[in-house]
Design a protein around this motif. Structure first.
Motif, PDB file in Angstrom:
ATOM      1  N   GLU A  92      24.117 -94.757 108.245  1.00  0.00           N
ATOM      2  CA  GLU A  92      24.406 -93.439 107.305  1.00  0.00           C
ATOM      3  C   GLU A  92      25.556 -93.890 106.502  1.00  0.00           C
ATOM      4  OE1 GLU A  92      24.305 -88.853 108.137  1.00  0.00           O
ATOM      5  OE2 GLU A  92      26.278 -89.746 108.859  1.00  0.00           O
ATOM      6  N   ALA A  93      25.774 -93.620 105.256  1.00  0.00           N
ATOM      7  CA  ALA A  93      26.818 -93.775 104.244  1.00  0.00           C
ATOM      8  C   ALA A  93      27.902 -93.083 104.339  1.00  0.00           C
ATOM      9  CB  ALA A  93      26.255 -94.149 102.873  1.00  0.00           C
ATOM     10  N   ALA A  94      28.508 -92.955 105.498  1.00  0.00           N
ATOM     11  CA  ALA A  94      29.436 -92.028 105.765  1.00  0.00           C
ATOM     12  C   ALA A  94      30.398 -92.719 107.216  1.00  0.00           C
ATOM     13  CB  ALA A  94      29.195 -90.443 106.004  1.00  0.00           C
ATOM     14  N   SER A  95      31.189 -91.711 107.668  1.00  0.00           N
ATOM     15  CA  SER A  95      31.919 -92.150 108.549  1.00  0.00           C
ATOM     16  C   SER A  95      31.034 -92.264 109.843  1.00  0.00           C
ATOM     17  CB  SER A  95      33.092 -91.050 108.958  1.00  0.00           C
ATOM     18  OG  SER A  95      33.682 -91.288 110.190  1.00  0.00           O
ATOM     19  N   PRO A  96      31.185 -93.283 110.856  1.00  0.00           N
ATOM     20  CA  PRO A  96      30.144 -93.281 111.860  1.00  0.00           C
ATOM     21  C   PRO A  96      30.385 -92.260 113.029  1.00  0.00           C
ATOM     22  CG  PRO A  96      31.577 -94.936 111.995  1.00  0.00           C
ATOM     23  CD  PRO A  96      31.922 -94.383 110.662  1.00  0.00           C
ATOM     24  N   LEU A  97      31.669 -91.629 112.719  1.00  0.00           N
ATOM     25  CA  LEU A  97      32.191 -90.613 113.938  1.00  0.00           C
ATOM     26  C   LEU A  97      31.106 -89.757 114.356  1.00  0.00           C
ATOM     27  CD1 LEU A  97      34.622 -89.736 115.515  1.00  0.00           C
ATOM     28  CD2 LEU A  97      35.142 -87.983 113.583  1.00  0.00           C
ATOM     29  N   GLY A  98      30.749 -89.701 115.611  1.00  0.00           N
ATOM     30  CA  GLY A  98      29.945 -88.604 116.125  1.00  0.00           C
ATOM     31  C   GLY A  98      28.536 -89.357 116.351  1.00  0.00           C
ATOM     32  N   TRP A  99      28.206 -90.450 115.661  1.00  0.00           N
ATOM     33  CA  TRP A  99      26.687 -91.303 115.739  1.00  0.00           C
ATOM     34  C   TRP A  99      26.435 -91.639 117.212  1.00  0.00           C
ATOM     35  CZ3 TRP A  99      22.403 -90.567 113.588  1.00  0.00           C
ATOM     36  CH2 TRP A  99      22.253 -90.314 112.034  1.00  0.00           C
ATOM     37  N   HIS A 100      27.352 -91.938 118.023  1.00  0.00           N
ATOM     38  CA  HIS A 100      27.223 -92.468 119.284  1.00  0.00           C
ATOM     39  C   HIS A 100      26.507 -91.547 120.392  1.00  0.00           C
ATOM     40  CE1 HIS A 100      29.775 -95.667 117.460  1.00  0.00           C
ATOM     41  NE2 HIS A 100      29.278 -96.459 118.363  1.00  0.00           N
ATOM     42  N   ARG A 101      26.589 -90.090 119.833  1.00  0.00           N
ATOM     43  CA  ARG A 101      26.137 -89.444 120.963  1.00  0.00           C
ATOM     44  C   ARG A 101      24.369 -89.859 120.928  1.00  0.00           C
ATOM     45  NH1 ARG A 101      26.304 -83.337 118.289  1.00  0.00           N
ATOM     46  NH2 ARG A 101      28.632 -84.116 117.936  1.00  0.00           N
ATOM     47  N   TYR A 102      24.029 -90.214 119.733  1.00  0.00           N
ATOM     48  CA  TYR A 102      22.495 -90.540 119.583  1.00  0.00           C
ATOM     49  C   TYR A 102      22.332 -92.063 119.768  1.00  0.00           C
ATOM     50  CZ  TYR A 102      22.595 -85.985 117.634  1.00  0.00           C
ATOM     51  OH  TYR A 102      22.641 -84.559 117.527  1.00  0.00           O
ATOM     52  N   VAL A 103      23.233 -92.831 119.662  1.00  0.00           N
ATOM     53  CA  VAL A 103      22.870 -94.234 119.792  1.00  0.00           C
ATOM     54  C   VAL A 103      23.166 -94.866 121.119  1.00  0.00           C
ATOM     55  CG1 VAL A 103      22.861 -94.788 117.344  1.00  0.00           C
ATOM     56  CG2 VAL A 103      25.007 -95.086 118.656  1.00  0.00           C
ATOM     57  N   GLY A 104      24.253 -94.287 121.808  1.00  0.00           N
ATOM     58  CA  GLY A 104      24.716 -94.604 123.091  1.00  0.00           C
ATOM     59  C   GLY A 104      25.520 -95.797 123.093  1.00  0.00           C
ATOM     60  N   GLU A 105      26.002 -96.229 124.197  1.00  0.00           N
ATOM     61  CA  GLU A 105      26.694 -97.591 124.479  1.00  0.00           C
ATOM     62  C   GLU A 105      26.251 -98.739 124.050  1.00  0.00           C
ATOM     63  OE1 GLU A 105      28.202 -97.628 128.329  1.00  0.00           O
ATOM     64  OE2 GLU A 105      29.225 -95.851 128.378  1.00  0.00           O
ATOM     65  N   ARG A 106      24.825 -99.028 124.267  1.00  0.00           N
ATOM     66  CA  ARG A 106      24.199 -99.955 123.440  1.00  0.00           C
ATOM     67  C   ARG A 106      23.803-100.217 122.058  1.00  0.00           C
ATOM     68  NH1 ARG A 106      19.540-102.169 126.809  1.00  0.00           N
ATOM     69  NH2 ARG A 106      19.636-103.738 125.357  1.00  0.00           N
ATOM     70  N   GLY A 107      23.858 -99.021 121.444  1.00  0.00           N
ATOM     71  CA  GLY A 107      23.543 -98.843 120.203  1.00  0.00           C
ATOM     72  C   GLY A 107      24.317 -99.260 119.121  1.00  0.00           C
TER      73      GLY A 107
ATOM     74  N   VAL B 205      26.105 -98.503 114.692  1.00  0.00           N
ATOM     75  CA  VAL B 205      26.152 -97.877 113.761  1.00  0.00           C
ATOM     76  C   VAL B 205      26.602 -98.383 112.445  1.00  0.00           C
ATOM     77  CG1 VAL B 205      27.194 -95.690 112.526  1.00  0.00           C
ATOM     78  CG2 VAL B 205      26.729 -95.872 114.986  1.00  0.00           C
ATOM     79  N   ILE B 206      25.716 -98.521 111.382  1.00  0.00           N
ATOM     80  CA  ILE B 206      26.205 -99.189 110.014  1.00  0.00           C
ATOM     81  C   ILE B 206      26.822 -97.924 109.255  1.00  0.00           C
ATOM     82  CG2 ILE B 206      25.645-100.240 107.720  1.00  0.00           C
ATOM     83  CD1 ILE B 206      23.087-101.546 109.402  1.00  0.00           C
ATOM     84  N   GLY B 207      28.206 -97.903 109.161  1.00  0.00           N
ATOM     85  CA  GLY B 207      28.610 -96.525 108.532  1.00  0.00           C
ATOM     86  C   GLY B 207      29.574 -97.129 107.514  1.00  0.00           C
ATOM     87  N   VAL B 208      30.861 -96.013 107.148  1.00  0.00           N
ATOM     88  CA  VAL B 208      31.460 -96.459 106.292  1.00  0.00           C
ATOM     89  C   VAL B 208      32.991 -96.130 107.035  1.00  0.00           C
ATOM     90  CG1 VAL B 208      32.651 -96.022 103.941  1.00  0.00           C
ATOM     91  CG2 VAL B 208      30.019 -95.854 104.357  1.00  0.00           C
ATOM     92  N   GLU B 209      33.740 -97.256 107.295  1.00  0.00           N
ATOM     93  CA  GLU B 209      35.094 -96.855 107.907  1.00  0.00           C
ATOM     94  C   GLU B 209      36.201 -97.054 107.093  1.00  0.00           C
ATOM     95  OE1 GLU B 209      34.910 -97.099 112.313  1.00  0.00           O
ATOM     96  OE2 GLU B 209      33.460 -98.945 111.760  1.00  0.00           O
ATOM     97  N   ARG B 210      35.974 -96.979 105.753  1.00  0.00           N
ATOM     98  CA  ARG B 210      37.262 -97.176 104.913  1.00  0.00           C
ATOM     99  C   ARG B 210      36.852 -96.341 103.482  1.00  0.00           C
ATOM    100  NH1 ARG B 210      36.194-102.234 101.506  1.00  0.00           N
ATOM    101  NH2 ARG B 210      34.324-103.208 102.277  1.00  0.00           N
TER     102      ARG B 210
ATOM    103  N   GLY C 119      27.298-103.088 102.884  1.00  0.00           N
ATOM    104  CA  GLY C 119      26.393-103.335 104.055  1.00  0.00           C
ATOM    105  C   GLY C 119      25.161-102.582 103.958  1.00  0.00           C
ATOM    106  N   PHE C 120      24.694-101.656 102.866  1.00  0.00           N
ATOM    107  CA  PHE C 120      23.507-100.830 103.009  1.00  0.00           C
ATOM    108  C   PHE C 120      22.495-101.501 102.096  1.00  0.00           C
ATOM    109  CE2 PHE C 120      27.255 -98.204 104.039  1.00  0.00           C
ATOM    110  CZ  PHE C 120      26.800 -97.332 105.018  1.00  0.00           C
ATOM    111  N   THR C 121      21.748-102.380 103.168  1.00  0.00           N
ATOM    112  CA  THR C 121      20.891-102.916 102.273  1.00  0.00           C
ATOM    113  C   THR C 121      19.691-103.323 103.478  1.00  0.00           C
ATOM    114  OG1 THR C 121      21.489-105.336 102.999  1.00  0.00           O
ATOM    115  CG2 THR C 121      22.359-104.544 100.960  1.00  0.00           C
ATOM    116  N   ALA C 122      18.598-103.386 103.150  1.00  0.00           N
ATOM    117  CA  ALA C 122      17.413-103.763 104.211  1.00  0.00           C
ATOM    118  C   ALA C 122      17.606-105.114 105.159  1.00  0.00           C
ATOM    119  CB  ALA C 122      16.365-103.701 103.619  1.00  0.00           C
ATOM    120  N   ASP C 123      18.251-106.077 104.231  1.00  0.00           N
ATOM    121  CA  ASP C 123      18.672-107.140 105.089  1.00  0.00           C
ATOM    122  C   ASP C 123      19.665-107.101 106.077  1.00  0.00           C
ATOM    123  OD1 ASP C 123      16.872-109.040 103.616  1.00  0.00           O
ATOM    124  OD2 ASP C 123      18.534-109.315 102.101  1.00  0.00           O
ATOM    125  N   ASN C 124      20.626-106.124 105.825  1.00  0.00           N
ATOM    126  CA  ASN C 124      21.732-105.922 106.890  1.00  0.00           C
ATOM    127  C   ASN C 124      21.223-105.088 107.951  1.00  0.00           C
ATOM    128  OD1 ASN C 124      24.429-106.270 107.813  1.00  0.00           O
ATOM    129  ND2 ASN C 124      24.933-104.278 107.243  1.00  0.00           N
TER     130      ASN C 124
END
Length: 696
Positions: free
Chosen positions: A638-653, A655-660, A675-680
């Motif tokens: 998600e092209a936004a802050s990754p805050l909150g996504w870990h409720r769905y991906v868990g500890e082993r998952g 997140v490709i997000g935006v932290e700046r 980093g929002f490319t299919a390659d990444n």
């Protein structure tokens, strides 16, 4: 020595006013918490308004054509609770005694839907003022739409009691400017001009000429030198009601903590109990029995309870008018009844467009504009606009006309979106006033009879966040269209590129956030927003074009109604070894990545999560079916802050997000650099399943 009653007051007037004062004082003292000073000073204007001017029926707080009263200075809630109890709204004396206690109907600040007769939740200063402007807009629009000669079935005033703090707030300045421009003549604001704020005298921070400021906004101004002078207050109200071409501000010079020997005109009376000894001295000074507390003299109660009979007659007269209206205008009467009930026209959803698959696609903001126009053609109570961003948010109602003062119709209207229809128009031009827009939308929704919407860029949702939070608290049907939803908007740069806003919106209880993946999901999202009656909805939309997805190999767009759904499953029915999750514009990105991973032998499931709130409301069985607990390799994009996504991906998952913050460049360049490319996505996915370094 006791203070004699004011020459303008009869003995009964004084008795009633002091009943309000000491119900307020005793409740605050009993709770050992609250704001006694404002009710003590403003009691005379509250008494006069509620017993001689306000057209209301305490036996039916929801009577549609009642006058609205907004206590914008919500910290003075005991003034309102005293009036509600005394006039017969069913708020009992035992509830007054439970002021500010858990579970009572007398919370610290007024709450809509919690206490009978409270029109809107107030406390954050300036919000109630903006709500009152919205109520006046709704009344003007509905009156223009439904009234006929001799049959004014929508015809009432909006009264608002404001304090110094309200008028200091920027949201009130924004709303006042627009109200003056729109010439809302049925909006009357009483200003409790006590010149004391919570911390000190207003002489330290608020010395402007408030009357001159509002006059410059286009308001009618009246001044009352003595807040105990009922004759002068009545004359000012009469002049305000006679002024139909401008909203009115009545500056009433009051004394906070009136009657208190040691607290009157001090900030100590603002936000703290007087103290037992000061309560006793104040009662003695105003000639009130020191015991028992919570005294309601029978004579005073009888005067206040006259509101029940007067209200009954007023409502019965309105129903008689409605009956005559229904005989002469049956279709209009049926339509008015429908919108008062808040239901949608049958079959309205058939108007929603369907978008054919298109690889290059269209932006969800552009799709939203087409959907909104189609829905509005079938749902005439849809009304709203943007914070001067119609060309960018696509929120113009093409056949709606501009909402303007009727006298503006004959004036030069260069640049108007369409024909100026006076108050009948449905395109509201809020100007660059996001915060006022939010507060006004809340007032319109609270009034009833409209489905209001407003639009701005997602990054600027912060400007109206306090209003959005209150809409969620009140459960109001308000729709916010937030476009330009990410760093992908491009050249405007980091000031306009939303990063943290999605997480901030998702953190608001009872706000439904919808970030659709393509045009058809946007249509479903609009349907959900229009059908939702228990709270606001935020539609989060892209500036950039997105593919209109070919649904033949994918799950239907209706999956959006469940908040999260499997949009592409592993072929052959095999269990997935990896789950890719995304919302909005990144769904098409992870679908492209999944194709590469599949070619590399990776069994991937793609899950679209357009609304966390709706998904969380689904049964556990459904959520586990979408996100099987046994599949722990999960990657969210998600092209936004990754805050909150870990409720769905868990500890082993991951997140490709935006932290700046973002950057100024073409949108596709910014997305690639972040980093929002299919390659990444493929690279990070392979790492999660232990195949790091393999090509995909």
């Amino acid at each position: 020595m006791p203070i004699p009653h004011h020459p303008s007051q009869t003995e009964l007037d004084t008795l009633c006013i002091n009943t309000i004062r000491f119900l307020s004082v005793d409740a605050v003292q009993n709770a050992n918490s609250g704001h006694p000073g404002m009710p003590m000073g403003a009691a005379p204007m509250g008494y006069l308004l509620w017993t001689r001017y306000l057209r209301h029926n305490p036996a039916n707080p929801d009577w549609f054509d009642r006058d609205r009263f907004v206590l914008s200075a919500g910290h003075g809630s005991m003034l309102l609770y005293s009036l509600l109890h005394l006039t017969g709204y069913g708020l009992t004396l035992s509830e007054i005694k439970q002021f500010r206690q858990f579970g009572s109907h007398t919370p610290g600040h007024p709450e809509r839907g919690h206490t009978p007769g409270v029109e809107t939740t107030t406390g954050p200063l300036g919000q109630g003022f903006g709500n009152a402007v919205g109520m006046a807009i709704a009344e003007a629009h509905l009156g223009a739409r439904f009234n006929r000669p001799g049959l004014d079935v929508v015809n009432h005033h909006t009264y608002c009691l404001v304090g110094d703090g309200d008028l200091m707030e920027g949201v009130a300045a924004e709303a006042a400017s627009l109200a003056g421009h729109l010439r809302l003549g049925k909006l009357i604001c009483l200003y409790d001009d006590n010149r004391i704020s919570l911390a000190a005298s207003t002489a330290l921070s608020f010395t402007e000429d408030r009357g001159a400021r509002f006059a410059a906004y286009g308001w009618h101004i009246a001044e009352v030198a003595d807040g105990n002078d009922l004759t002068a207050i009545g004359a000012a109200l009469d002049s305000a009601r006679a002024e139909t071409g401008r909203p009115s501000l009545i500056l009433v010079r009051t004394h906070i903590g009136f009657g208190s020997p040691h607290r009157q005109d001090t900030f100590e009376a603002h936000g703290s109990p007087l103290g037992a000894e000061e309560v006793r001295l104040t009662k003695e000074r105003l000639g009130w029995p020191t015991d028992p507390p919570f005294l309601v003299p029978a004579q005073a109660l009888a005067r206040f309870r006259m509101a029940l009979e007067e209200g009954k007659r007023a409502e019965e007269a309105w129903h008689g008018k409605m009956a005559a209206y229904a005989r002469e205008y049956p279709a209009e009467a049926a339509e008015l009844g429908r919108i008062i009930a808040g239901t949608l026209p049958p079959g309205w959803e058939e108007s929603l467009p369907h978008f054919t698959p298109l690889p290059k696609g269209i932006s969800t903001r552009l799709a939203s504009g087409k959907i909104l126009a189609a829905a509005a053609s079938r749902i005439p109570e849809i009304i709203g606009g943007s914070a001067d961003l119609n060309p960018s948010t696509y929120t113009v109602l093409p056949d709606g006309g501009d909402f303007q003062a009727p006298s503006a119709v004959a004036e030069d209207r260069q640049g108007a979106v369409g024909p100026v229809w006076g108050y009948l128009g449905r395109n509201i031009h809020f100007g660059v006033r996001e915060h006022a827009m939010g507060a006004i939308l809340n007032g319109m929704a609270a009034h009833g009879g409209t489905i209001p919407f407003g639009a701005t860029f997602l990054a600027f949702s912060d400007y109206l966040r306090p209003s959005l939070r209150l809409a969620a608290l009140m459960g109001l049907r308000v729709i916010h269209v937030f476009t330009h939803d990410s760093i992908a908007l491009g050249e405007d740069g980091p000031t306009h590129q939303a990063v943290e806003q999605l997480a901030a919106l998702r953190a608001i209880p009872n706000l439904t956030v919808l970030r659709p993946a393509d045009a058809n999901e946007t249509a479903v999202a609009w349907q959900m927003a229009l059908e939702r009656r228990g709270g606001p909805t935020a539609l989060v939309l892209s500036r950039q074009n997105l593919p209109v997805l070919d649904r033949s190999p994918l799950a239907p767009a209706d999956g959006t109604k469940r908040g999260g759904f499997v949009i592409r499953e592993v072929k052959g029915g095999d269990p997935p070894e990896l789950i890719l999750l995304a919302s909005g514009s990144e769904v098409s990105l992870v679908l492209a990545a999944e194709e590469r991973l599949r070619a590399n032998g990776v069994r991937s499931r793609v899950v679209s999560l357009p609304s966390w709130e709706v998904f969380e409301s689904q049964p556990r069985e459904y959520r586990d079916a979408v996100l099987p607990p046994g599949v722990t390799a999960r990657l969210a994009v998600e092209a936004a802050s990754p805050l909150g996504w870990h409720r769905y991906v868990g500890e082993r998952g991951g997140v490709i997000g935006v932290e700046r913050f973002g950057a100024s460049a073409p949108g596709d360049v910014v997305m690639r650099e972040y980093g929002f490319t299919a390659d990444n996505v493929c690279r990070q996915a392979l790492r999660l399943i232990g195949r790091e370094g393999e090509g995909a």
